[in-house]
Each structure stands twice: as C-alpha cells, then as structure tokens.
Write a protein that holds these residues in place. Structure first.
Motif, short mmCIF file in Angstrom:
data_model
loop_
_atom_site.label_atom_id
_atom_site.label_comp_id
_atom_site.label_asym_id
_atom_site.label_seq_id
_atom_site.Cartn_x
_atom_site.Cartn_y
_atom_site.Cartn_z
N VAL A 233 1.60 -11.48 -50.80
CA VAL A 233 0.59 -10.69 -49.91
C VAL A 233 0.37 -9.21 -50.52
N SER A 234 -0.85 -8.87 -50.20
CA SER A 234 -1.05 -7.52 -50.83
C SER A 234 0.23 -6.56 -50.40
N ASN A 235 0.61 -5.83 -51.22
CA ASN A 235 1.91 -4.96 -50.69
C ASN A 235 1.49 -3.87 -49.60
N ILE A 236 0.45 -3.29 -49.63
CA ILE A 236 -0.10 -2.32 -48.78
C ILE A 236 -0.01 -2.90 -47.18
N PRO A 237 -0.66 -3.97 -47.15
CA PRO A 237 -0.65 -4.77 -45.64
C PRO A 237 0.79 -4.89 -45.32
N GLN A 238 1.71 -5.46 -46.20
CA GLN A 238 2.88 -5.54 -46.14
C GLN A 238 3.84 -4.53 -45.41
N ILE A 239 3.59 -3.31 -45.91
CA ILE A 239 4.16 -2.23 -45.43
C ILE A 239 3.72 -1.78 -43.89
N ALA A 240 2.30 -2.07 -43.75
CA ALA A 240 1.69 -1.86 -42.38
C ALA A 240 2.46 -2.92 -41.58
N ALA A 241 2.81 -4.22 -42.00
CA ALA A 241 3.41 -5.03 -41.01
C ALA A 241 4.86 -4.75 -40.75
N LEU A 242 5.22 -4.30 -41.85
CA LEU A 242 6.91 -3.78 -41.59
C LEU A 242 6.80 -2.51 -40.67
N ALA A 243 5.90 -1.65 -40.45
CA ALA A 243 5.79 -0.61 -39.48
C ALA A 243 5.68 -1.33 -38.06
N ALA A 244 4.70 -2.38 -38.11
CA ALA A 244 4.54 -2.93 -36.81
C ALA A 244 5.70 -3.62 -36.12
N VAL A 245 6.30 -4.40 -36.88
CA VAL A 245 7.21 -5.24 -36.26
C VAL A 245 8.82 -4.38 -36.19
N SER A 246 8.85 -3.26 -36.72
CA SER A 246 9.97 -2.69 -36.75
C SER A 246 9.79 -1.51 -35.57
N GLY A 247 8.52 -1.15 -35.11
CA GLY A 247 8.31 -0.20 -34.13
C GLY A 247 8.18 -0.41 -32.85
N PRO A 248 7.95 0.23 -31.92
CA PRO A 248 7.89 0.00 -30.48
C PRO A 248 6.74 -0.74 -30.16
N LEU A 249 6.71 -1.45 -28.81
CA LEU A 249 5.74 -2.30 -28.47
C LEU A 249 4.80 -1.53 -27.34
N THR A 250 4.95 0.14 -27.47
CA THR A 250 3.97 0.77 -26.65
C THR A 250 2.66 0.38 -26.70
N ALA A 251 2.15 0.46 -27.66
CA ALA A 251 0.69 0.26 -27.85
C ALA A 251 0.24 -1.34 -27.57
N VAL A 252 0.92 -2.17 -27.75
CA VAL A 252 0.84 -3.53 -27.37
C VAL A 252 0.71 -3.48 -25.94
N ASP A 253 1.71 -2.99 -25.30
CA ASP A 253 1.56 -2.94 -23.77
C ASP A 253 0.36 -2.32 -23.06
N GLU A 254 -0.16 -1.42 -23.77
CA GLU A 254 -1.24 -0.71 -23.38
C GLU A 254 -2.59 -1.59 -23.49
#
Length: 405
Positions: free
Chosen positions: A274-295
């Motif tokens: 998979v393209s490396n740049i989206p993989q790094i974006a996904a890394l930030a997503a799954v490692s980060g908080p769910l605050t934005a998701v809850d909103e």
C-alpha cells in the motif's frame, strides 16, 4: 466461433451498485444539477488534521519514496495489533496482520485465500454488495440467508442451520452492518459464534464500523466473544469509516499466520505494498485518540434520528431505527405498484430499482435499491452526508413519495 474478448470470470462480475449510484450523482452535480446523494457510505467530514499532518511530514522523507514490505510497514502492523487489542480485546501478533489497499482488498484477499471452487460461504442478507462478488471470483458459492425488518435484519442460528450443507466452509459475519445499520447483541454474537465453532466453520468478520454504535448498544467482536473459534477466524477492518479516510485506501486483515502469509503472497503479485504515505496516515489514526471520532458520531447520531423520523413520516415507508454504522434500510414494498406523477405523465414502479431510478429522475435524490444488497423492496440511504443536504433530500422524498396513489 471467436473467443470472448473478456473472460467469463470477469464478465460475470456486477459493477458496485453503491459506487455506480455515487458516480452518477456526482456526475449530475458536476453538470450543475442539485442532486442530493444518499448513495455512498462516505463521511462528509475532513480527515482529522493530525492524521493529515503525519502524511505531509512522511511525504518529505525519502525512505517513504521507496518500495516497502508487501504486507505493510512493520510499525503500522504492530500498531494495528495493539489497536485491535485495545478496541476489541482480541490479541494478535504483528505477523498476523496484512495491510491492504482499502477494506475491499482485504475482503478479496481473504476469500481468494480461503475459498476453493465449490466451497459455500453463508452470507447474511442484506449484504454489502462486494461480498458475493469476491466470493464468486474465488470460485465460491455465496449462500444468502435473508433477515427482514421484522427481525431487525438480524439472522438467527436456526436460519444459519437451515443453510448449512456439506460444502459450507465459511460464515460471513458483519456487525454493525452495511447496509442495514443493525447490530447483533453480545448474546446473539456468542450464540452464532458457538454455532459456527460447533460446525467447524471459518468465520470472516468485518468490523469496519466497530466505533459507530448508538443508544448505548455495544460493539461485540465475534473473535473475542467466541474463543472456541480458535484459529479459524479472520478479522477485516480499516480506517475509512472511523476516521473519515475513505480516499486514503488503507484496510487490513488479521488472521492465522499461515493464512496471512498466503494472502501476503497474493498481494505481492497483485499490488505490492500500500502507498507508504497513507500507511503513515493510518498509523497516526490507529495510534491516536478517538476524540475526533466521537465528535463525528454525535453528528451521525443526530442525522440518524432525523432521517428515520423523516422517512417514517411517508405513507408506505417503514424504516427501522438502526443502532450502528451510518445507514438506514427502508422497507418500501408498500410503495411498489403505486402510481406516481412524473414530468412525462405517470409511472408505477414494480421494483425498488425502478423506484430508485424514478426518484433520481424526478426529484434528483440518489438512493441505492435493495437489489444491490439482496431482495427487491428496500432502499439504502447513507446519513453520512451533511445536515442541510439530508434535510433537503428527505423533504424531496416526502414531497414525491407522499403523493403515491
């Protein structure tokens, strides 16, 4: 007789109905038509800023300009394993993770890896349109088990038992569901999982809507709830729906090491990494908080209530209240065969496909007919679009459908 130009295998594939409806709606919008699109399951929110920033920073690093392992960046695979333990209580090693080009490739890889020609896969219905096509591409036979609105679109063990044959290899399990938004209770998940384990079946569970449940309804991973399944379970997931990242195209599958190794071999020839740049974006997503998701979920919940109330105000429409994802699955069988006033006279749609086409032509609202997900007689509408568009779209539907004779 000349050979066919396109193989029988590929000729037999139906176009994704949801993407087709979305594409038509966007094309009409581009042409200046005021189309309201309820077709695609795509959040109207931008991807959270911290995820976008991670991708921007990664794009400037030369190491991400090169090939990376076909199965995914090691740090992302580890983060996905940790996220899965955190969110669903399922323990997996990074070696049991394959990062894919969106959730669809995870679906394709899984069935291509598990299914031999003639194997049957039980598919609770209504189903997401891609599942049966991926099964057929692998040479398998999708066996539809339909649950209607009277049972909240949730199949029972008795129904599954009736569909079982000596050729059955896999049970597909999806909760929360696309297209219905239905969510199985912990007790139902446990009962169905124990049944599958007792029959020696594989379970393929799609958990991409795990964070989108409402009314205090819990998400229950069948992989965690039923350890009796052992190593015959594959989890499908991705960042698209939870983090408003549909265009980034990062999904994954988690399963036994031998299955993941085989699926990785397949992907190494199909797409490589998979393209490396989206993989790094996904890394930030799954490692980060769910605050934005809850909103985002607060907005989805508000829209859910609004669209259910609006549709149920139309005579001939019955719309159960979903408790997950961001779809409603409206029963419109009460409208079929009725007379509608149109710009060119009158029309009597006999199927939900005909009704959906009529709605788009007459009031420029795009919905997906039930034929894309199983039997005719239903319409799927996504409420992931903005509040104003939702209100406008529902008002148009009320004005048009409410005049049926």
């Amino acid at each position: 007789m000349p050979a066919a130009r396109v193989s029988q295998r590929i000729s037999a594939i139906a176009e994704s109905a949801t993407l087709a409806v979305d594409a038509k709606a966007k094309a009409l919008k581009a042409a200046g038509r005021p189309v309201i699109g309820f077709g695609a399951g795509e959040p109207d929110f931008p991807t959270p800023g911290y995820i976008v920033q991670a991708a921007i920073e990664a794009a400037s690093q030369p190491k991400y300009h090169r090939y990376s392992p076909a199965g995914g960046l090691p740090e992302l695979k580890q983060a996905i394993a940790e996220k899965t333990l955190r969110d669903s209580g399922y323990k997996a090693d990074a070696s049991q993770v394959l990062v894919t080009n969106g959730g669809k490739q995870a679906v394709y890889n899984t069935f291509a890896t598990l299914v031999d020609p003639g194997d049957e896969v039980i598919v609770p219905t209504p189903f997401w349109t891609t599942y049966p096509e991926a099964i057929r591409l692998a040479g398998g036979v999708p066996v539809e088990v339909f649950a209607g609105p009277e049972q909240d679109y949730l199949v029972t063990v008795e129904q599954l038992e009736a569909a079982l044959t000596e050729r059955t290899k896999i049970l597909l399990f999806v909760s929360p569901s696309n297209p219905t938004g239905s969510v199985y209770s912990p007790a139902q998940v446990r009962e169905i999982g124990l049944w599958a384990a007792s029959k020696g079946l594989w379970v393929v569970t799609d958990e991409i809507y795990e964070h989108l449940t409402y009314d205090n309804v819990p998400f229950t991973s069948i992989a965690t709830a039923v350890p009796e399944l052992g190593d015959k379970v594959v989890i499908l997931n991705g960042v698209a729906k939870t983090y408003a990242m549909t265009g980034w195209r990062v999904g994954w599958m988690i399963g036994p090491a031998d299955v993941i190794k085989a699926a990785t071999n397949l992907q190494s020839h199909a797409t490589s990494n998979v393209s490396n740049i989206p993989q790094i974006a996904a890394l930030a997503a799954v490692s980060g908080p769910l605050t934005a998701v809850d909103e985002m979920k607060v907005a989805f919940d508000r829209r859910r209530k609004a669209i259910v109330a609006g549709l149920n105000a139309i005579d001939g429409v019955e719309c159960p209240t979903p408790t997950g994802a961001f779809y409603v699955y409206a029963d419109v069988r009460g409208l079929l065969g009725k007379e509608f006033e149109t710009a060119n006279g009158t029309a009597r749609p006999q199927t939900s496909a005909e009704l959906a086409a009529l709605i788009l032509d007459e009031v420029e609202v795009a919905v997906v007919p039930g034929e894309a997900f199983g039997p005719s007689g239903y319409l799927r509408l996504s409420y992931a679009l903005g509040d104003d568009d939702l209100a406008t779209g529902v008002a148009r539907l009320q004005g048009f459908l409410g005049k049926a004779k």
